[in-house]
Design a protein around this motif. Structure first.
Motif, PDB file in Angstrom:
ATOM      1  N   HIS A  83       0.815  -1.173  -0.075  1.00 27.67           N
ATOM      2  CA  HIS A  83      -0.018   0.052  -0.051  1.00 27.67           C
ATOM      3  C   HIS A  83       0.866   1.294   0.034  1.00 27.67           C
ATOM      4  O   HIS A  83       1.968   1.284   0.853  1.00 27.67           O
ATOM      5  N   ASP A  84       0.702   2.186  -1.037  1.00 22.05           N
ATOM      6  CA  ASP A  84       1.430   3.339  -1.091  1.00 22.05           C
ATOM      7  C   ASP A  84       0.431   4.437  -0.960  1.00 22.05           C
ATOM      8  O   ASP A  84      -0.779   4.613  -1.319  1.00 22.05           O
ATOM      9  N   ILE A  85       0.915   5.368   0.128  1.00 23.97           N
ATOM     10  CA  ILE A  85       0.113   6.695   0.198  1.00 23.97           C
ATOM     11  C   ILE A  85       0.533   7.942  -0.900  1.00 23.97           C
ATOM     12  O   ILE A  85       1.674   8.108  -0.748  1.00 23.97           O
TER      13      ILE A  85
ATOM     14  N   TYR B 290       4.612  10.930  -3.938  1.00 21.29           N
ATOM     15  CA  TYR B 290       4.574  10.446  -2.731  1.00 21.29           C
ATOM     16  C   TYR B 290       4.447  11.748  -1.890  1.00 21.29           C
ATOM     17  O   TYR B 290       4.876  12.933  -2.445  1.00 21.29           O
TER      18      TYR B 290
ATOM     19  N   TRP C  40      -5.264  12.782  -1.034  1.00 21.07           N
ATOM     20  CA  TRP C  40      -4.556  11.557  -0.737  1.00 21.07           C
ATOM     21  C   TRP C  40      -5.120  10.148  -0.881  1.00 21.07           C
ATOM     22  O   TRP C  40      -6.241  10.094  -0.493  1.00 21.07           O
TER      23      TRP C  40
ATOM     24  N   SER D 250      -4.797   5.648  -1.387  1.00 25.39           N
ATOM     25  CA  SER D 250      -3.795   4.551  -1.057  1.00 25.39           C
ATOM     26  C   SER D 250      -4.118   3.568  -2.261  1.00 25.39           C
ATOM     27  O   SER D 250      -5.143   3.139  -2.609  1.00 25.39           O
TER      28      SER D 250
ATOM     29  N   VAL E 219      -7.870   8.484   1.272  1.00 32.86           N
ATOM     30  CA  VAL E 219      -7.679   8.242   2.656  1.00 32.86           C
ATOM     31  C   VAL E 219      -7.780   9.800   3.104  1.00 32.86           C
ATOM     32  O   VAL E 219      -7.843  10.814   2.191  1.00 32.86           O
TER      33      VAL E 219
ATOM     34  N   PRO F  44      -1.896  12.271   4.375  1.00 38.50           N
ATOM     35  CA  PRO F  44      -0.573  11.707   3.971  1.00 38.50           C
ATOM     36  C   PRO F  44      -0.099  10.710   4.872  1.00 38.50           C
ATOM     37  O   PRO F  44       0.834   9.887   4.799  1.00 38.50           O
TER      38      PRO F  44
END
Length: 216
Positions: free
Chosen positions: A27-29, A71, A115, A117, A140, A143
């Motif tokens: 999972h990347d925010i 990011y 932001w 996910s 979400v 961050p």
């Protein structure tokens, strides 16, 4: 042999780590800054690309969806958006078009960031032109949100349970079957050795009688 054994298990461990790190979801925010549809010629790195979309013919050259993101620290990331179908990894993803539309809706600018996910599997490697495959996007709160990897926890817990049960079964099998068989073999080997020593002793005693017999 000791170092060779450790080297063998080290290689096995690294292969398993790479396999799970590539296959399991991450999972990347990020903040989505753009989406595109790009023509890709799949070459020697075809193992890191999915098959053609479900219902379409396979080809080494095809259109692939991409999601461009940033990011919170400003670093960029690019995801491909391909169907996995019924192949490996078993994500059974067949909605790449819908995911692309959802990603477009969640795009934002630096002054009004949204932001999200991005759930994905795979790696990003610029040298070999490898992109992680996005399988889901979800908005979400910010961050700094923390995503608990429940899927990974369940999978590793299940694997640990399976390994534990296999080890217990092996230990019971060894205790009931292997160890008695080895003990019986050792007993027979000791008995055979005693018998050989007895025969050899009698033979040497017989030789000794010849040494003590006076010559005529």
């Amino acid at each position: 042999m000791r170092y060779l054994k450790w080297a063998f298990w080290t290689v096995i461990g690294l292969c398993l780590f790479a396999f799970f790190h590539y296959t399991l979801p991450q999972h990347d925010i990020v903040r989505i800054v753009g989406t595109e549809n790009r023509r890709v010629d799949v070459g020697d790195n075809s193992i890191f690309w999915s098959r053609a979309e479900v219902g379409m013919a396979n080809s080494t050259s095809r259109d692939v969806f991409f999601i461009n993101a940033v990011y919170p620290n400003g670093k960029t990331m690019e995801y491909r958006n391909e169907d996995t179908g019924w192949g490996w990894p078993p994500y059974f993803k067949v909605d790449s078009y819908g995911l692309q539309t959802q990603a477009k809706e969640l795009g934002s600018s630096p002054d009004k960031p949204i932001w999200v996910s991005v759930t994905h599997y795979g790696w990003r490697n610029k040298l070999f032109t490898i992109f992680p495959n996005a399988v889901a996007v979800k908005q979400v709160e910010g961050p700094d949100v923390t995503i608990i990897p429940w899927v990974n926890i369940v999978i590793f817990t299940f694997l640990a349970f399976v390994i534990f049960m296999i080890r217990r079964m092996w230990l019971q099998f060894r205790e009931r079957t292997v160890d008695p068989a080895l003990s019986a073999i050792d007993s027979r080997a000791d008995a055979a050795a005693d018998e050989v020593r007895g025969v050899w002793g009698r033979f040497m005693a017989w030789i000794g009688t010849w040494r003590g017999t006076p010559r005529r």
